[in-house]
Design an enzyme around this catalytic site. Structure first.
Site, PDB file in Angstrom:
ATOM      1  N   LEU A   7       0.816  -1.223   0.000  1.00 16.48           N
ATOM      2  CA  LEU A   7       0.000   0.000   0.000  1.00 16.48           C
ATOM      3  C   LEU A   7       0.847   1.269   0.000  1.00 16.48           C
ATOM      4  O   LEU A   7       0.292   2.370  -0.131  1.00 16.48           O
ATOM      5  CB  LEU A   7      -0.942   0.000   1.214  1.00 16.48           C
ATOM      6  CG  LEU A   7      -1.924  -1.168   1.306  1.00 16.48           C
ATOM      7  CD1 LEU A   7      -2.902  -0.941   2.448  1.00 16.48           C
ATOM      8  CD2 LEU A   7      -2.668  -1.368  -0.002  1.00 16.48           C
ATOM      9  N   HIS A  85      13.086  -2.462  -0.623  1.00 12.76           N
ATOM     10  CA  HIS A  85      12.237  -2.042  -1.733  1.00 12.76           C
ATOM     11  C   HIS A  85      12.942  -0.930  -2.500  1.00 12.76           C
ATOM     12  O   HIS A  85      13.750  -0.184  -1.947  1.00 12.76           O
ATOM     13  CB  HIS A  85      10.875  -1.556  -1.219  1.00 12.76           C
ATOM     14  CG  HIS A  85       9.899  -1.276  -2.305  1.00 12.76           C
ATOM     15  ND1 HIS A  85       9.847  -0.068  -2.971  1.00 12.76           N
ATOM     16  CD2 HIS A  85       8.935  -2.048  -2.867  1.00 12.76           C
ATOM     17  CE1 HIS A  85       8.906  -0.106  -3.883  1.00 12.76           C
ATOM     18  NE2 HIS A  85       8.339  -1.297  -3.844  1.00 12.76           N
ATOM     19  N   GLU A 133      12.348  -6.129  -9.492  1.00  9.52           N
ATOM     20  CA  GLU A 133      11.502  -5.019  -9.922  1.00  9.52           C
ATOM     21  C   GLU A 133      12.366  -3.852 -10.409  1.00  9.52           C
ATOM     22  O   GLU A 133      12.837  -3.049  -9.603  1.00  9.52           O
ATOM     23  CB  GLU A 133      10.559  -4.565  -8.795  1.00  9.52           C
ATOM     24  CG  GLU A 133      11.206  -4.410  -7.426  1.00  9.52           C
ATOM     25  CD  GLU A 133      10.306  -3.714  -6.437  1.00  9.52           C
ATOM     26  OE1 GLU A 133       9.085  -3.657  -6.671  1.00  9.52           O
ATOM     27  OE2 GLU A 133      10.820  -3.216  -5.429  1.00  9.52           O
ATOM     28  N   GLY A 173       4.879  -2.736 -12.243  1.00  8.47           N
ATOM     29  CA  GLY A 173       3.926  -2.621 -13.339  1.00  8.47           C
ATOM     30  C   GLY A 173       2.853  -3.688 -13.426  1.00  8.47           C
ATOM     31  O   GLY A 173       2.097  -3.724 -14.391  1.00  8.47           O
ATOM     32  N   ALA A 194       1.388  -2.726  -6.301  1.00  8.87           N
ATOM     33  CA  ALA A 194       0.947  -1.658  -5.405  1.00  8.87           C
ATOM     34  C   ALA A 194      -0.207  -0.871  -6.017  1.00  8.87           C
ATOM     35  O   ALA A 194      -1.369  -1.098  -5.697  1.00  8.87           O
ATOM     36  CB  ALA A 194       2.115  -0.734  -5.076  1.00  8.87           C
ATOM     37  N   SER A 195       0.105   0.053  -6.925  1.00 10.75           N
ATOM     38  CA  SER A 195      -0.897   1.004  -7.413  1.00 10.75           C
ATOM     39  C   SER A 195      -2.074   0.344  -8.107  1.00 10.75           C
ATOM     40  O   SER A 195      -3.192   0.867  -8.057  1.00 10.75           O
ATOM     41  CB  SER A 195      -0.248   2.024  -8.352  1.00 10.75           C
ATOM     42  OG  SER A 195       0.377   1.381  -9.442  1.00 10.75           O
TER      43      SER A 195
END
Length: 214
Positions: A7, A85, A133, A173, A194-195
């Site tokens: 989040l 991250h 990532e 992505g 996430a998004s």
């Protein structure tokens, strides 16, 4: 497949998203989890969803003002933590220390890395999982599994060459079920996103679309 929803600090309702993750988890063979901000871990864990921390520091109890202690997030209800991250990069020694701290608190670990070479180095530290990532793709909606599938396949090989017990997640992505399938076809055992969920108008609908092809 393991699906971990980060989040970040997005302006979403962490409990609402957590309940959506929990409910969709119950309807699919995939395992879904959510990583809220540290201050929200306890509230999120109370929903019954598998809850992860976004970060822990390589520290023990003591004089560490502002630090994130592994034992504290575990006490709040987290069962695992992200480490390194792309938005919270650390030196190799600190990553190693954070993995050790998480192990001490019985937290599962996902160490993130940019590329296959870094994935190999991360796997050598003994985490449960690693996540590849490329930072340039994070938040773009363009998944690494289609933008540069060789990175995922090479990351899987790099991790296996160091420690066959360390599974690989595909991050950056990921937005829909086709992205998840593409990651799986390349050898990934899960995804980190996430998004695509945290910023969705309907998190449950986004999650259902994500796991529907599985």
């Amino acid at each position: 497949m393991f699906v971990l929803v980060n989040l970040k600090t997005y302006p979403c309702d962490p409990v609402e998203v957590a309940e959506a993750v929990r409910d969709v988890d119950r309807e699919t063979e995939a395992t879904l989890a959510v990583a809220p901000q540290a201050a929200h871990i306890e509230r999120v864990a109370e929903t019954g969803v598998e809850t992860w921390a976004q970060h822990v520091d390589p520290i023990a109890h003591g004089s560490n003002t502002g630090g994130t202690l592994a034992e504290t997030v575990a006490d709040a209800g987290a069962v695992g933590t992200l480490i390194n991250h792309s938005e919270r990069r650390r030196r190799l020694a600190d990553i190693d220390g954070a993995v050790r701290a998480a192990d001490r608190a019985d937290l599962e670990t996902v160490v993130c890395a940019n590329n296959p070479a870094q994935i190999g180095a991360a796997a050598a530290l003994g985490p449960d999982r690693v996540a590849v990532e490329p930072p340039e793709l994070i938040g773009t909606g363009t998944p690494v599994s289609t933008a540069d599938p060789d990175i995922v396949a090479e990351a899987v090989s790099a991790a296996a060459g160091v420690d066959g017990e360390v599974s690989v997640l595909c991050g950056a992505g990921i937005t829909d079920g086709e992205d998840v399938l593409a990651a799986a076809d390349l050898g990934a055992e899960g995804v980190l996103l996430a998004s695509g969920v945290a910023k969705a108008d309907d998190p449950r609908e986004a999650l259902e679309a994500l796991v529907e092809p599985l």
